[in-house]
Design a protein around this motif. Structure first.
Motif, PDB file in Angstrom:
ATOM      1  N   TYR A 107       4.289   4.530  12.570  1.00  0.00           N
ATOM      2  CA  TYR A 107       3.185   4.363  11.611  1.00  0.00           C
ATOM      3  C   TYR A 107       2.906   2.903  11.253  1.00  0.00           C
ATOM      4  CZ  TYR A 107       0.533   4.755   7.245  1.00  0.00           C
ATOM      5  OH  TYR A 107      -0.414   4.609   6.252  1.00  0.00           O
ATOM      6  N   ASP A 108       3.955   2.159  10.892  1.00  0.00           N
ATOM      7  CA  ASP A 108       3.729   0.780  10.437  1.00  0.00           C
ATOM      8  C   ASP A 108       3.097  -0.072  11.542  1.00  0.00           C
ATOM      9  OD1 ASP A 108       4.858   1.617   8.109  1.00  0.00           O
ATOM     10  OD2 ASP A 108       6.647   0.364   8.241  1.00  0.00           O
ATOM     11  N   ASP A 109       3.567   0.109  12.780  1.00  0.00           N
ATOM     12  CA  ASP A 109       2.985  -0.652  13.896  1.00  0.00           C
ATOM     13  C   ASP A 109       1.538  -0.235  14.128  1.00  0.00           C
ATOM     14  OD1 ASP A 109       5.270  -2.060  14.331  1.00  0.00           O
ATOM     15  OD2 ASP A 109       5.988  -0.790  15.971  1.00  0.00           O
ATOM     16  N   SER A 110       1.278   1.096  14.064  1.00  0.00           N
ATOM     17  CA  SER A 110      -0.079   1.600  14.313  1.00  0.00           C
ATOM     18  C   SER A 110      -1.073   1.015  13.318  1.00  0.00           C
ATOM     19  CB  SER A 110      -0.148   3.129  14.154  1.00  0.00           C
ATOM     20  OG  SER A 110       0.683   3.793  15.023  1.00  0.00           O
ATOM     21  N   VAL A 111      -0.743   1.122  12.030  1.00  0.00           N
ATOM     22  CA  VAL A 111      -1.709   0.669  11.028  1.00  0.00           C
ATOM     23  C   VAL A 111      -1.778  -0.860  10.983  1.00  0.00           C
ATOM     24  CG1 VAL A 111      -1.552   2.802   9.676  1.00  0.00           C
ATOM     25  CG2 VAL A 111      -0.117   0.838   9.035  1.00  0.00           C
ATOM     26  N   GLY A 112      -0.643  -1.502  11.302  1.00  0.00           N
ATOM     27  CA  GLY A 112      -0.638  -2.966  11.358  1.00  0.00           C
ATOM     28  C   GLY A 112      -1.577  -3.487  12.435  1.00  0.00           C
ATOM     29  N   GLN A 113      -1.628  -2.783  13.558  1.00  0.00           N
ATOM     30  CA  GLN A 113      -2.479  -3.232  14.677  1.00  0.00           C
ATOM     31  C   GLN A 113      -3.969  -3.207  14.331  1.00  0.00           C
ATOM     32  OE1 GLN A 113      -1.141  -0.728  17.894  1.00  0.00           O
ATOM     33  NE2 GLN A 113       0.807  -1.838  18.026  1.00  0.00           N
ATOM     34  N   VAL A 114      -4.355  -2.354  13.371  1.00  0.00           N
ATOM     35  CA  VAL A 114      -5.785  -2.293  13.007  1.00  0.00           C
ATOM     36  C   VAL A 114      -6.046  -2.927  11.632  1.00  0.00           C
ATOM     37  CG1 VAL A 114      -6.369  -0.363  14.520  1.00  0.00           C
ATOM     38  CG2 VAL A 114      -5.532   0.099  12.203  1.00  0.00           C
ATOM     39  N   GLY A 115      -5.054  -3.694  11.167  1.00  0.00           N
ATOM     40  CA  GLY A 115      -5.260  -4.500   9.957  1.00  0.00           C
ATOM     41  C   GLY A 115      -5.415  -3.705   8.678  1.00  0.00           C
ATOM     42  N   TYR A 116      -4.653  -2.617   8.549  1.00  0.00           N
ATOM     43  CA  TYR A 116      -4.745  -1.712   7.378  1.00  0.00           C
ATOM     44  C   TYR A 116      -4.642  -2.475   6.058  1.00  0.00           C
ATOM     45  CZ  TYR A 116      -3.373   2.450   4.594  1.00  0.00           C
ATOM     46  OH  TYR A 116      -3.280   3.473   3.675  1.00  0.00           O
ATOM     47  N   THR A 117      -5.665  -2.365   5.215  1.00  0.00           N
ATOM     48  CA  THR A 117      -5.723  -3.196   4.002  1.00  0.00           C
ATOM     49  C   THR A 117      -5.494  -2.439   2.693  1.00  0.00           C
ATOM     50  OG1 THR A 117      -8.107  -2.890   4.141  1.00  0.00           O
ATOM     51  CG2 THR A 117      -7.252  -4.991   4.908  1.00  0.00           C
ATOM     52  N   ASN A 118      -5.532  -1.106   2.714  1.00  0.00           N
ATOM     53  CA  ASN A 118      -5.433  -0.358   1.449  1.00  0.00           C
ATOM     54  C   ASN A 118      -4.223  -0.748   0.589  1.00  0.00           C
ATOM     55  OD1 ASN A 118      -7.729   1.221   1.518  1.00  0.00           O
ATOM     56  ND2 ASN A 118      -6.736   2.949   2.514  1.00  0.00           N
ATOM     57  N   PRO A 119      -3.007  -0.794   1.148  1.00  0.00           N
ATOM     58  CA  PRO A 119      -1.858  -1.074   0.273  1.00  0.00           C
ATOM     59  C   PRO A 119      -1.989  -2.411  -0.460  1.00  0.00           C
ATOM     60  CG  PRO A 119      -1.107  -0.203   2.376  1.00  0.00           C
ATOM     61  CD  PRO A 119      -2.579  -0.495   2.543  1.00  0.00           C
ATOM     62  N   ALA A 120      -2.533  -3.423   0.205  1.00  0.00           N
ATOM     63  CA  ALA A 120      -2.667  -4.736  -0.441  1.00  0.00           C
ATOM     64  C   ALA A 120      -3.692  -4.683  -1.569  1.00  0.00           C
ATOM     65  CB  ALA A 120      -3.072  -5.789   0.592  1.00  0.00           C
ATOM     66  N   VAL A 121      -4.808  -4.000  -1.345  1.00  0.00           N
ATOM     67  CA  VAL A 121      -5.854  -3.970  -2.381  1.00  0.00           C
ATOM     68  C   VAL A 121      -5.389  -3.122  -3.568  1.00  0.00           C
ATOM     69  CG1 VAL A 121      -8.294  -3.575  -2.866  1.00  0.00           C
ATOM     70  CG2 VAL A 121      -7.599  -4.246  -0.567  1.00  0.00           C
ATOM     71  N   VAL A 122      -4.748  -1.982  -3.274  1.00  0.00           N
ATOM     72  CA  VAL A 122      -4.232  -1.126  -4.358  1.00  0.00           C
ATOM     73  C   VAL A 122      -3.181  -1.892  -5.169  1.00  0.00           C
ATOM     74  CG1 VAL A 122      -2.875   0.953  -4.863  1.00  0.00           C
ATOM     75  CG2 VAL A 122      -4.760   1.059  -3.213  1.00  0.00           C
ATOM     76  N   THR A 123      -2.260  -2.556  -4.475  1.00  0.00           N
ATOM     77  CA  THR A 123      -1.201  -3.305  -5.173  1.00  0.00           C
ATOM     78  C   THR A 123      -1.795  -4.421  -6.031  1.00  0.00           C
ATOM     79  OG1 THR A 123       0.368  -2.833  -3.395  1.00  0.00           O
ATOM     80  CG2 THR A 123       0.921  -4.655  -4.859  1.00  0.00           C
ATOM     81  N   ALA A 124      -2.777  -5.128  -5.488  1.00  0.00           N
ATOM     82  CA  ALA A 124      -3.369  -6.251  -6.234  1.00  0.00           C
ATOM     83  C   ALA A 124      -4.062  -5.758  -7.496  1.00  0.00           C
ATOM     84  CB  ALA A 124      -4.358  -7.001  -5.339  1.00  0.00           C
ATOM     85  N   LEU A 125      -4.839  -4.694  -7.371  1.00  0.00           N
ATOM     86  CA  LEU A 125      -5.561  -4.208  -8.561  1.00  0.00           C
ATOM     87  C   LEU A 125      -4.580  -3.626  -9.575  1.00  0.00           C
ATOM     88  CD1 LEU A 125      -8.314  -4.035  -9.857  1.00  0.00           C
ATOM     89  CD2 LEU A 125      -8.637  -1.795  -8.801  1.00  0.00           C
TER      90      LEU A 125
END
Ligand SMILES: C[S@@+](CC[C@H](N)C(=O)[O-])C[C@H]1O[C@@H](n2cnc3c(N)ncnc32)[C@H](O)[C@@H]1O
Length: 209
Positions: free
Chosen positions: A29-47
């Motif tokens: 999973y982590d490699d898969s979503v990393g390859q397509v630049g998954y941004t949700n966790p960063a935006v959720v964490t920041a807000l």
């Protein structure tokens, strides 16, 4: 990546089948979503960090998956993060990160085992979407939040209204359970995915009354 997305979006509201697919995807999973630049966790964490800067606050990561949010929250000081997910395979990966106080299997959309007002914050990234967690779970999420707590959730535009998420948020706001606290700008959660999965979305935040 596309194959996995097709599989999770076509499990057809069958939680056992969805758990099986995520169990099978967990190690990649982590490699898969990393390859397509998954941004949700960063935006959720920041807000979340903007609205709930108290790092001692007990936080529930609903649909924590492999723990991408728990990892980010841990990096900036949050120490009391609990994760729930329907996939034991994903939870195993989250446990290996060592950043959750507790992890357990749970299905969003069914009653949660936590007492009322157990958490000062709830975060959910990539979970409230087609064939995953339903809008009807928002009532249980509000129940486990304390007054003043925040719920920060990513939702893509194609499902925001069609999936009943906007209506469920507004209904709980109209009933005095929570109020809308903030909303991110529009962004692409999967910027590198193919056209059929590159939908814009936003992160929404509600504060419990
Ligand atoms: C796309 S992953 C997101 C994981 C993590 N939050 C992230 O952003 O990387 C969706 C996760 O939600 C979980 N999930 C889907 N439907 C769920 C439900 N109804 N209740 C609990 N977990 C669910 C899946 O098992 C999976 O781990």
């Amino acid at each position: 990546m596309t194959d996995w997305l097709e599989r999770v979006y076509t499990a057809g509201n069958d939680t056992a089948k969805l758990a099986e697919v995520y169990d099978a995807w967990a190690d990649e999973y982590d490699d898969s979503v990393g390859q397509v630049g998954y941004t949700n966790p960063a935006v959720v964490t920041a807000l979340f960090a903007r609205l709930m800067p108290d790092v001692a606050a007990p936080v529930l990561d609903a649909g924590c998956g492999t723990g991408l949010i728990g990892h980010m929250l841990g990096l900036v000081g949050y120490r009391d993060v609990t994760g729930i997910d329907l996939s034991s395979g994903m939870l195993k990966r989250a446990a290996a990160r060592g950043c959750y106080r507790a992890l357990s299997t749970a299905v969003l959309g069914e009653p949660l085992s936590f007492p009322d007002a157990a958490f000062a914050g709830v975060v959910a990234s990539g979970v409230f979407t087609v064939g995953h967690a339903p809008a009807s779970a928002f009532g249980e999420i509000a129940r486990v939040m304390r007054p003043g707590g925040v719920f920060v959730v990513s939702i893509t535009d194609p499902v925001y209204e069609a999936g009943g998420f906007k209506a469920a948020i507004d209904k709980l706001a109209a009933g005095g359970t929570w109020e809308r606290a903030a909303e991110s700008d529009s962004y692409l959660p999967l910027p590198g995915a193919d056209d059929s999965h590159r939908h814009p979305g936003r992160v929404y935040a509600m504060r419990r009354r």
